[in-house]
Motif scaffolding. Structure first.
Motif, mmCIF file in Angstrom:
data_model
loop_
_atom_site.group_PDB
_atom_site.id
_atom_site.type_symbol
_atom_site.label_atom_id
_atom_site.label_comp_id
_atom_site.label_asym_id
_atom_site.label_seq_id
_atom_site.Cartn_x
_atom_site.Cartn_y
_atom_site.Cartn_z
ATOM 1 N N UNK A 1 -0.261 -5.343 -16.762
ATOM 2 C CA UNK A 1 -1.164 -5.101 -15.654
ATOM 3 C C UNK A 1 -1.917 -3.794 -15.922
ATOM 4 N N UNK A 2 -3.212 -3.907 -16.107
ATOM 5 C CA UNK A 2 -4.026 -2.790 -16.567
ATOM 6 C C UNK A 2 -4.482 -1.928 -15.392
ATOM 7 N N UNK A 3 -3.574 -1.082 -14.927
ATOM 8 C CA UNK A 3 -3.855 -0.101 -13.886
ATOM 9 C C UNK A 3 -3.106 1.173 -14.249
ATOM 10 N N UNK A 4 -3.774 2.312 -14.155
ATOM 11 C CA UNK A 4 -3.169 3.558 -14.592
ATOM 12 C C UNK A 4 -1.920 3.878 -13.783
ATOM 13 N N UNK A 5 -1.064 4.696 -14.375
ATOM 14 C CA UNK A 5 0.180 5.072 -13.693
ATOM 15 C C UNK A 5 -0.110 5.734 -12.357
ATOM 16 N N UNK A 6 -1.054 6.662 -12.342
ATOM 17 C CA UNK A 6 -1.348 7.383 -11.106
ATOM 18 C C UNK A 6 -1.801 6.470 -9.988
ATOM 19 N N UNK A 7 -2.727 5.570 -10.281
ATOM 20 C CA UNK A 7 -3.214 4.652 -9.262
ATOM 21 C C UNK A 7 -2.112 3.681 -8.838
ATOM 22 N N UNK A 8 -1.288 3.229 -9.796
ATOM 23 C CA UNK A 8 -0.200 2.306 -9.470
ATOM 24 C C UNK A 8 0.794 2.968 -8.528
ATOM 25 N N UNK A 9 1.210 4.185 -8.865
ATOM 26 C CA UNK A 9 2.205 4.867 -8.038
ATOM 27 C C UNK A 9 1.654 5.188 -6.660
ATOM 28 N N UNK A 10 0.366 5.517 -6.586
ATOM 29 C CA UNK A 10 -0.253 5.759 -5.282
ATOM 30 C C UNK A 10 -0.211 4.494 -4.430
ATOM 31 N N UNK A 11 -0.534 3.353 -5.039
ATOM 32 C CA UNK A 11 -0.478 2.086 -4.316
ATOM 33 C C UNK A 11 0.953 1.774 -3.878
ATOM 34 N N UNK A 12 1.913 2.022 -4.767
ATOM 35 C CA UNK A 12 3.304 1.750 -4.433
ATOM 36 C C UNK A 12 3.811 2.610 -3.295
#
Length: 208
Positions: free
Chosen positions: A141-152
């Motif tokens: 899943x091509x989403x940066x770590x920062x954006x992923x963790x923010x969403x989570x």
């Protein structure tokens, strides 16, 4: 598998048919099973995509690594996963694995998984080194770590803030030692139209 990128298409089983068709054409990788991994950072949308892909594959079962990992073994579950899931499937037998209850902090159920035509494994670390030999294809899943963790964090709310404080350094350490993305055959990017699927830096076994 063709090196031409997939055209963007909106989410839904009827629009994932092209990808599902390509995955069905791959040779079995784990006994009679085409084992497909969906990996990425926590919060990157793996579960939703895996569920939709499973439907497009005719109801392919999805193994969630959230059911395998525990508070004490966020990433140290490899041997248990191999013994309870990978080895039985590789012999053409049904897998029987324990399901962890994150609220009770114990294994509270057991699930049976028949060796279907295709099985999806989704979760952080699904494409780890020890699992890759059993995979027909690894999708990232091509989403940066920062954006992923923010969403989570936004999804889980403040009550799980302490868990995320512990999770993030553990995930960083895992991917530093055992990265998945360099081995992904396909990259999946969520966009306004749905998902865009592109060739990844790795190879898809059994294809040119």
């Amino acid at each position: 598998m063709s090196q031409e990128p997939f055209r963007p298409f909106p989410p839904g089983p009827e629009h994932l048919g092209a990808l599902a068709g390509r995955l069905r054409a791959l040779p079995p990788s784990c006994g009679p099973v085409r084992l497909i991994a969906v990996d990425g950072h926590a919060g990157s949308g793996k579960s939703t995509f895996a569920r939709r892909l499973g439907a497009a594959l005719g109801g392919a079962p999805v193994v969630r690594l959230d059911d395998i990992a525990t508070h004490d073994e966020l990433f140290d579950w490899t041997e248990r996963f191999r013994a309870e899931v990978l080895e039985p499937l590789s012999r053409g037998e049904s897998a029987r694995y324990r399901v962890y209850d994150w609220e009770r902090r114990e294994f509270a159920a057991r699930r049976e998984l028949a060796p279907a035509h295709a099985v999806i494994v989704e979760g952080v670390g699904a494409g780890r080194r020890a699992v890759r030999p059993y995979l027909a294809c690894l999708l990232w899943m091509e989403l940066t770590a920062g954006h992923s963790w923010e969403r989570g964090r936004r999804r889980d709310g403040p009550e799980l803030a302490a868990f995320w404080d512990d999770w993030i350094p553990a995930e960083r350490a895992h991917f530093a030692a055992d990265p998945s993305r360099p081995h992904a055959g396909l990259l999946v990017r969520a966009c306004a139209e749905g998902y865009e699927v592109l060739p990844g830096p790795g190879e898809v076994p059994g294809t040119p």
